[in-house]
Design a protein around this motif. Structure first.
Motif, PDB file in Angstrom:
ATOM      1  N   ASN A 127    -109.480  72.952 -22.970  1.00 28.17           N
ATOM      2  CA  ASN A 127    -110.071  74.131 -23.907  1.00 28.17           C
ATOM      3  C   ASN A 127    -110.602  73.379 -25.186  1.00 28.17           C
ATOM      4  OD1 ASN A 127    -109.321  75.930 -22.105  1.00 28.17           O
ATOM      5  ND2 ASN A 127    -107.597  76.891 -23.228  1.00 28.17           N
ATOM      6  N   CYS A 128    -110.018  72.213 -25.412  1.00 22.10           N
ATOM      7  CA  CYS A 128    -110.651  71.308 -26.603  1.00 22.10           C
ATOM      8  C   CYS A 128    -112.108  70.867 -25.998  1.00 22.10           C
ATOM      9  CB  CYS A 128    -109.862  70.034 -26.949  1.00 22.10           C
ATOM     10  SG  CYS A 128    -108.383  70.683 -27.703  1.00 22.10           S
ATOM     11  N   GLY A 129    -112.478  71.171 -24.899  1.00 22.24           N
ATOM     12  CA  GLY A 129    -113.908  70.903 -24.472  1.00 22.24           C
ATOM     13  C   GLY A 129    -114.043  69.779 -23.467  1.00 22.24           C
ATOM     14  N   ALA A 130    -112.671  69.184 -22.793  1.00 23.77           N
ATOM     15  CA  ALA A 130    -112.761  68.247 -21.833  1.00 23.77           C
ATOM     16  C   ALA A 130    -113.070  68.685 -20.537  1.00 23.77           C
ATOM     17  CB  ALA A 130    -111.389  67.737 -21.940  1.00 23.77           C
ATOM     18  N   ASP A 131    -114.288  68.115 -19.944  1.00 25.94           N
ATOM     19  CA  ASP A 131    -114.798  68.479 -18.665  1.00 25.94           C
ATOM     20  C   ASP A 131    -114.116  68.052 -17.650  1.00 25.94           C
ATOM     21  OD1 ASP A 131    -117.479  69.934 -19.561  1.00 25.94           O
ATOM     22  OD2 ASP A 131    -117.222  68.033 -20.728  1.00 25.94           O
ATOM     23  N   ILE A 132    -113.897  66.754 -17.813  1.00 26.60           N
ATOM     24  CA  ILE A 132    -113.056  65.867 -16.780  1.00 26.60           C
ATOM     25  C   ILE A 132    -111.571  65.315 -17.415  1.00 26.60           C
ATOM     26  CG2 ILE A 132    -113.138  63.977 -14.958  1.00 26.60           C
ATOM     27  CD1 ILE A 132    -116.233  63.876 -15.513  1.00 26.60           C
ATOM     28  N   ILE A 133    -110.575  65.640 -16.599  1.00 24.22           N
ATOM     29  CA  ILE A 133    -109.239  65.092 -17.095  1.00 24.22           C
ATOM     30  C   ILE A 133    -108.680  64.017 -15.980  1.00 24.22           C
ATOM     31  CG2 ILE A 133    -106.990  65.879 -17.580  1.00 24.22           C
ATOM     32  CD1 ILE A 133    -107.897  68.336 -18.706  1.00 24.22           C
ATOM     33  N   ARG A 134    -108.587  62.861 -16.687  1.00 21.15           N
ATOM     34  CA  ARG A 134    -108.050  61.611 -15.939  1.00 21.15           C
ATOM     35  C   ARG A 134    -106.515  61.938 -15.875  1.00 21.15           C
ATOM     36  NH1 ARG A 134    -105.560  56.840 -16.842  1.00 21.15           N
ATOM     37  NH2 ARG A 134    -106.106  55.080 -15.979  1.00 21.15           N
ATOM     38  N   LEU A 135    -105.887  61.953 -14.782  1.00 18.09           N
ATOM     39  CA  LEU A 135    -104.490  61.898 -14.539  1.00 18.09           C
ATOM     40  C   LEU A 135    -103.797  60.679 -14.491  1.00 18.09           C
ATOM     41  CD1 LEU A 135    -104.668  65.444 -12.492  1.00 18.09           C
ATOM     42  CD2 LEU A 135    -103.871  65.230 -14.949  1.00 18.09           C
ATOM     43  N   ASP A 136    -103.399  60.222 -15.241  1.00 23.36           N
ATOM     44  CA  ASP A 136    -102.737  58.798 -15.358  1.00 23.36           C
ATOM     45  C   ASP A 136    -101.605  58.466 -14.418  1.00 23.36           C
ATOM     46  OD1 ASP A 136    -102.662  56.225 -16.651  1.00 23.36           O
ATOM     47  OD2 ASP A 136    -100.759  56.945 -17.385  1.00 23.36           O
ATOM     48  N   ALA A 137    -101.550  57.625 -13.662  1.00 25.23           N
ATOM     49  CA  ALA A 137    -100.267  57.318 -12.745  1.00 25.23           C
ATOM     50  C   ALA A 137     -99.893  58.160 -12.123  1.00 25.23           C
ATOM     51  CB  ALA A 137     -99.417  56.658 -14.150  1.00 25.23           C
ATOM     52  N   VAL A 138    -100.719  59.052 -11.171  1.00 22.60           N
ATOM     53  CA  VAL A 138    -100.166  60.149 -10.501  1.00 22.60           C
ATOM     54  C   VAL A 138     -99.226  59.808  -9.382  1.00 22.60           C
ATOM     55  CG1 VAL A 138    -101.669  61.726 -11.086  1.00 22.60           C
ATOM     56  CG2 VAL A 138    -102.414  60.341  -9.548  1.00 22.60           C
ATOM     57  N   PRO A 139     -99.414  58.646  -8.960  1.00 21.30           N
ATOM     58  CA  PRO A 139     -98.247  58.494  -7.690  1.00 21.30           C
ATOM     59  C   PRO A 139     -96.987  58.274  -8.207  1.00 21.30           C
ATOM     60  CG  PRO A 139    -100.366  56.767  -7.864  1.00 21.30           C
ATOM     61  CD  PRO A 139    -100.107  57.540  -9.081  1.00 21.30           C
ATOM     62  N   PHE A 140     -96.713  58.368  -9.350  1.00 14.98           N
ATOM     63  CA  PHE A 140     -95.379  58.103 -10.020  1.00 14.98           C
ATOM     64  C   PHE A 140     -94.751  59.415 -10.239  1.00 14.98           C
ATOM     65  CE2 PHE A 140     -97.446  54.084 -10.481  1.00 14.98           C
ATOM     66  CZ  PHE A 140     -96.542  53.126 -10.285  1.00 14.98           C
ATOM     67  N   LEU A 141     -95.385  60.567 -10.005  1.00 17.01           N
ATOM     68  CA  LEU A 141     -94.661  61.679 -10.445  1.00 17.01           C
ATOM     69  C   LEU A 141     -93.508  62.252  -9.990  1.00 17.01           C
ATOM     70  CD1 LEU A 141     -98.062  63.925 -10.945  1.00 17.01           C
ATOM     71  CD2 LEU A 141     -96.499  62.816 -12.683  1.00 17.01           C
ATOM     72  N   TRP A 142     -93.241  61.837  -8.905  1.00 22.59           N
ATOM     73  CA  TRP A 142     -91.941  62.394  -8.244  1.00 22.59           C
ATOM     74  C   TRP A 142     -91.038  60.965  -7.767  1.00 22.59           C
ATOM     75  CZ3 TRP A 142     -90.603  67.395  -8.340  1.00 22.59           C
ATOM     76  CH2 TRP A 142     -89.393  67.697  -7.612  1.00 22.59           C
ATOM     77  N   LYS A 143     -89.660  61.142  -8.096  1.00 22.53           N
ATOM     78  CA  LYS A 143     -88.984  59.925  -7.925  1.00 22.53           C
ATOM     79  C   LYS A 143     -87.848  60.295  -6.706  1.00 22.53           C
ATOM     80  CE  LYS A 143     -90.839  58.290 -11.852  1.00 22.53           C
ATOM     81  NZ  LYS A 143     -91.897  58.944 -12.645  1.00 22.53           N
ATOM     82  N   ARG A 144     -87.638  59.333  -6.059  1.00 25.63           N
ATOM     83  CA  ARG A 144     -86.535  59.532  -4.823  1.00 25.63           C
ATOM     84  C   ARG A 144     -85.886  58.349  -4.643  1.00 25.63           C
ATOM     85  NH1 ARG A 144     -89.633  62.690  -1.392  1.00 25.63           N
ATOM     86  NH2 ARG A 144     -88.427  64.546  -1.753  1.00 25.63           N
TER      87      ARG A 144
END
Ligand code: OTU
Length: 654
Positions: free
Chosen positions: A274-291
Motif C-alpha cells: 500500500n506504500c506503492g511497492a509493485d514488486i515484493i522480493r521475499l527474502d530467504a523463502v526456502p528457510f520459512l519452515w524448519k523441521r
C-alpha cells in the motif's frame, strides 16, 4: 475442513465485516469469495484443525479487510489494469536495477534525483534493497529489520517512500522492495518483548530452554555463514534460552508454526504494497519452515505460506508481484513459481540463480556444455511467471549446480567447484579474476565467490597492468554476460555499478561492522564522478554504459524478448558458442549467437536456418562477419541476428 464449516466461517465474517465501520466494496467481497476456500484450506494444511484454527482464519480475513480498506485508489487502479493484463510484468520493456538506497543515492530524496539516470540506462524497475529501520552497527546490509513500518530515519520517511513510488509510477516505472520474511533483527519489538520475558512473543521465535532440540536440529542443518556466524542457534543470556539464528546471531528466525506470525507478516506485506511497492522480493523463502531431521530448507510448508501470500494478494492487491529469493538447488528454485494446481499461484518471479552460475561457468571454461545441460534440466516456468535473470547481485556467487548435470558433461563436481573458486579468485593459472572466496567451509569443502562483475572478468587486473588490450577484453566479457542476461528470456537485473564497470571496493576492511563479510567488496558507495564519465567517449564507463544502454533500448523495442515466450536453444556443433532464438516478433525471429570463449569462432546456423544466407546484426546495424554460410564471431563477441534480405538495411526501427 468440511464445506459447511468453511461456509459458516465465511458468512459470519462477511456479516461482521459488513456490519463494521470498514469501507469495503463489492469488489473486495467478490475477490474474497473467490479466494476464501483456498486461503482456508492452505491454513488448515499448515496448522491443522487446532482449537485456534477458526480464529486464525477469522483474524486473517479481518487483516485482509483492513489492508484493502487502506489501499490507495491509485494502487487499486493499477490492480484492475494488471488483472486485465496478467502478463504486465513480462513486457520486454522491463529491466530492473538493484541497489542499496543509501549507497546508490544517499536517501529517498536523493533517489528521486537519480531517476533520470536510471531512465537513461533503460531501467523500468527500481529495486531498493532493505531500507527499513535496522540496528545501528551490523544489520546485514538491512536484512535485519527492527521495524517493518518505519524507514531507517537517515534515509527518509514512509511518506518519502510513497512519494518515490508515485514518482516512479508517473514515469511508467515500478518499485520493488524487500520483505525480510524469515527473520527479524534482535531489536524488533517482538524480539525485545520476547527478551523481556513475554511468553506470547517468545513464541514468535524458535526458543528453547536448553540444547536438546537445537542439537537435534543441528544434526542436519547446514550453516549459512560458517565463518562469521557458525551454528544455527544463539544463546540469549537474559533468558538463559537458545534462539534459532540461521543467518547472523542478530537475525532471529520467525516461527511460522505460530499462525500469529503468519497473520502479522501478511499484514506487513500489504502495508508495504500500500506504500506503492509493485514488486515484493521475499527474502530467504526456502528457510520459512524448519523441521528436525531435514536441512530446514524448501519444506512443503514454506510453499504453503507463499501460496497463502499469493491468494491473499488476489484479494487485497492483485496488482503486486512476488519475487522468490531462493538460492537453492536448480530443481528446487522453480518450485517457488508454483506447481500442480498451484502452478503460477505462488511467487510470480524467481531469481535464476542457476543460470547466473552457469554463465560464470561458461565464461571460465570457454565452453557451453554445462550451461546447456544445466538449463535443459530445469522445467519450464508456469504461465505468467518469469525468471529474473542476472549475473551479479549483492550476495556471493554460490556454486549451486546440480551434481548430476556436472557428471553428465564429464566433470567431477567437487573438482569443478574447486576450479571455479580458484579461477574467480585469481589462483588458477592464467586467470585474471580478482574475486575472493566467501565463507569457505573446511568441513564441507564448500566456498562461494565475492567480487564485482568487472573485477571478476579481469578489468581490475587489466587496469593495474595498464594493458589496453586486456581492458578491452574485460569490457567485452562484461558486456557479453549482460547481453545474454538481457536476451535469453526473463526480466534482466542490472546490479548497481555494473553499468560503469565498478571495481572491487576494499574500503569495507576499515569498517569494523563490515570487515568480516567480504560481500561488502561488491557493495560500494556509488561513484557519481565515474557515472559522469559515461559522457566522455573512450572511458571505460562510457564504453560499458553505452553498450548496455543500447542493448536495453533494443530489447525494449522487441516484443519477442518479453519473458512470456522462452528462448529456444539452438544446438550448434561449436561448444564455445551459445545460440538461441527468440520467436514471435512481427519481423520474424531474432537469433542470438554469443561466443563465450577468448578466440574467434566459426559457426554455421544453416542446420537451424537452411534458407538464410545473409544476416543483419541488429545491435550494430551491420552485417556480421561472414564467409559464405559461416558466421565468424569474435572472441567474447555476440550478435543479435535477423535474416537479411540483401538490400541495405537501416536499423532506425530498432
Ligand atoms: C539473503 O541471502 C540476502 O540476499 C542476503 O543478503 C542476506 O544476508 C540473507 O538473505 C539473510 O537475510 O544465504 O548468502 O536461499 O541463499 O536467502 C546469501 C536463499 C543467503 C539464501 C539467501 C541468503
Amino acid at each position: 475442513m468440511d464445506k459447511r464449516q468453511s461456509d459458516r466461517i465465511l458468512s459470519t465474517v462477511i456479516d461482521d465485516l459488513q456490519g463494521s465501520d470498514l469501507k469495503l466494496d463489492e469488489r473486495f467481497f467478490s475477490r474474497l469469495g473467490a479466494q476464501f476456500s483456498t486461503i482456508a484450506e492452505l491454513l488448515e494444511r499448515l496448522y491443522g484443525k487446532s482449537v485456534e484454527f477458526e480464529s486464525a482464519v477469522t483474524q486473517m480475513l479481518w487483516r485482509l479487510a483492513h489492508s484493502y480498506e487502506a489501499r490507495p485508489e491509485r494502487m487499486r487502479l493499477l490492480d484492475l489494469q494488471r488483472e486485465q493484463h496478467p502478463a504486465w510484468l513480462q513486457d520486454s520493456r522491463h529491466a530492473a536495477y538493484m541497489a542499496y538506497l543509501d549507497r546508490f543515492a544517499g536517501d529517498l530524496a536523493g533517489l528521486e534525483e537519480r531517476i533520470p539516470y536510471l531512465r537513461e540506462l533503460g531501467i523500468t524497475i527500481v529495486h531498493l534493497m532493505p531500507f527499513l529501520k535496522g540496528p545501528a552497527g551490523q544489520s546485514d546490509g538491512g536484512y535485519a529489520v527492527s521495524n517493518y513500518r518505519e524507514v531507517e530515519p537517515a534515509f527518509g520517511t514512509m511518506d518519502d517512500l510513497r512519494r518515490v513510488a508515485e514518482g516512479l509510477h508517473d514515469e511508467g516505472m515500478l518499485l520493488e522492495v524487500d520483505l525480510v520474511v524469515n527473520h527479524t533483527s534482535d531489536e524488533h519489538d517482538w524480539a525485545v518483548r520476547a527478551r523481556a520475558g513475554e511468553k506470547q512473543y517468545q513464541e514468535y521465535f524458535y526458543m528453547f530452554d536448553d540444547r536438546t532440540i537445537p542439537d537435534q536440529f543441528e544434526q542436519s542443518m547446514p550453516e549459512v555463514f560458517p565463518d562469521t556466524s557458525p551454528g544455527n542457534f544463539t544463546y540469549v543470556s537474559e533468558l538463559d534460552k537458545w534462539v534459532m539464528t540461521v543467518f547472523n546471531d542478530f537475525q532471529w528466525d520467525l516461527n511460522y508454526s505460530n499462525c500469529d506470525v503468519l497473520v502479522d507478516m501478511t499484514e506487513i506485506l500489504f502495508f508495504l504494497a500500500n506504500c506503492g511497492a509493485d514488486i515484493i522480493r521475499l527474502d530467504a523463502v526456502p528457510f520459512l519452515w524448519k523441521r528436525i531431521g531435514t536441512n530446514c530448507q524448501n519444506q512443503e510448508e514454506a510453499h504453503l505460506i507463499l501460496r497463502i501470500f499469493h491468494a491473499c494478494a488476489r484479494v487485497v492487491a492483485p496488482g503486486i508481484a512476488f519475487v522468490a529469493e531462493a538460492i537453492v538447488a536448480p530443481m528446487e528454485i522453480v518450485r517457488y513459481l508454483g506447481e500442480g494446481e498451484y502452478a503460477g499461484r505462488e511467487c510470480d518471479t524467481a531469481y535464476h540463480a542457476t543460470m547466473m552460475v552457469l554463465l560464470w561457468d561458461a565464461l571460465a571454461t570457454g565452453n557451453t556444455r554445462a550451461f546447456h545441460q544445466g538449463l535443459s534440466s530445469i522445467p519450464e516456468t508456469p504461465p505468467y511467471t518469469s525468471w529474473f535473470t542476472y549475473i551479479r547481485c549483492h550476495d556471493d556467487i554460490g556454486l549451486g549446480y546440480d551434481d548430476a548435470d556436472l557428471h553428465a558433461v564429464g566433470y567431477d563436481p567437487s573438482l569443478h567447484r574447486a576450479f571455479m573458486v580458484a579461477y574467480y579468485t585469481g589462483r588458477f593459472s592464467g586467470s585474471v579474476s580478482r574475486g575472493a572466496p566467501f565463507m569457505a567451509n573446511p568441513k564441507t569443502g564448500d566456498a562461494r565467490i565475492s567480487g564485482t562483475s568487472a573485477s571478476l572478468v579481469g578489468l581490475e587486473y587489466a587496469i593495474e597492468q595498464g594493458d589496453e588490450e586486456e581492458i578491452t577484453k574485460a569490457i567485452n566479457k562484461l558486456v557479453l554476460l549482460y547481453s545474454i542476461c538481457f536476451s535469453i528470456g526473463g526480466i534482466p537485473i542490472v546490479y548497481y555499478g555494473d553499468e560503469l564497470a565498478t571495481l572491487n571496493d576494499m574500503s569495507y576492511l576499515e569498517d569494523g561492522d563490515k570487515l568480516d563479510d567480504n560481500r561488502w567488496m561488491h557493495r560500494p558507495v556509488f561513484d557519481w564522478a565515474a557515472a559522469e564519465r559515461r559522457n566522455s567517449p573512450d572511458t571505460v564507463e562510457s564504453r560499458v554504459f553505452s553498450r548496455l544502454q543500447r542493448l536495453l533500448q533494443l530489447r525494449g523495442s522487441l516484443p519477442e524478448f518479453g519473458s512470456e515466450i522462452p528462448a529456444s536453444m539452438i544446438d550448434l556443433a561449436n561448444e564455445s558458442v551459445l545460440a538461441y532464438e527468440r520467436r514471435g516478433g512481427e519481423k520474424g525471429s531474432v537469433v542470438v549467437a554469443a561466443n563465450i570463449s577468448d578466440r574467434s569462432q566459426a559457426v554455421r546456423l544453416d542446420g537451424a536456418y537452411p534458407a538464410v544466407n545473409a544476416w543483419l546484426d541488429i545491435v550494430s546495424c551491420e552485417a556480421p562477419q561472414q564467409f559464405d554460410d559461416v558466421l565468424i564471431i569474435p572472441a567474447h563477441g555476440f550478435y543479435w541476428l535477423r535474416p537479411s534480405h540483401g538490400e541495405v538495411e537501416c536499423c532506425e526501427d530498432y
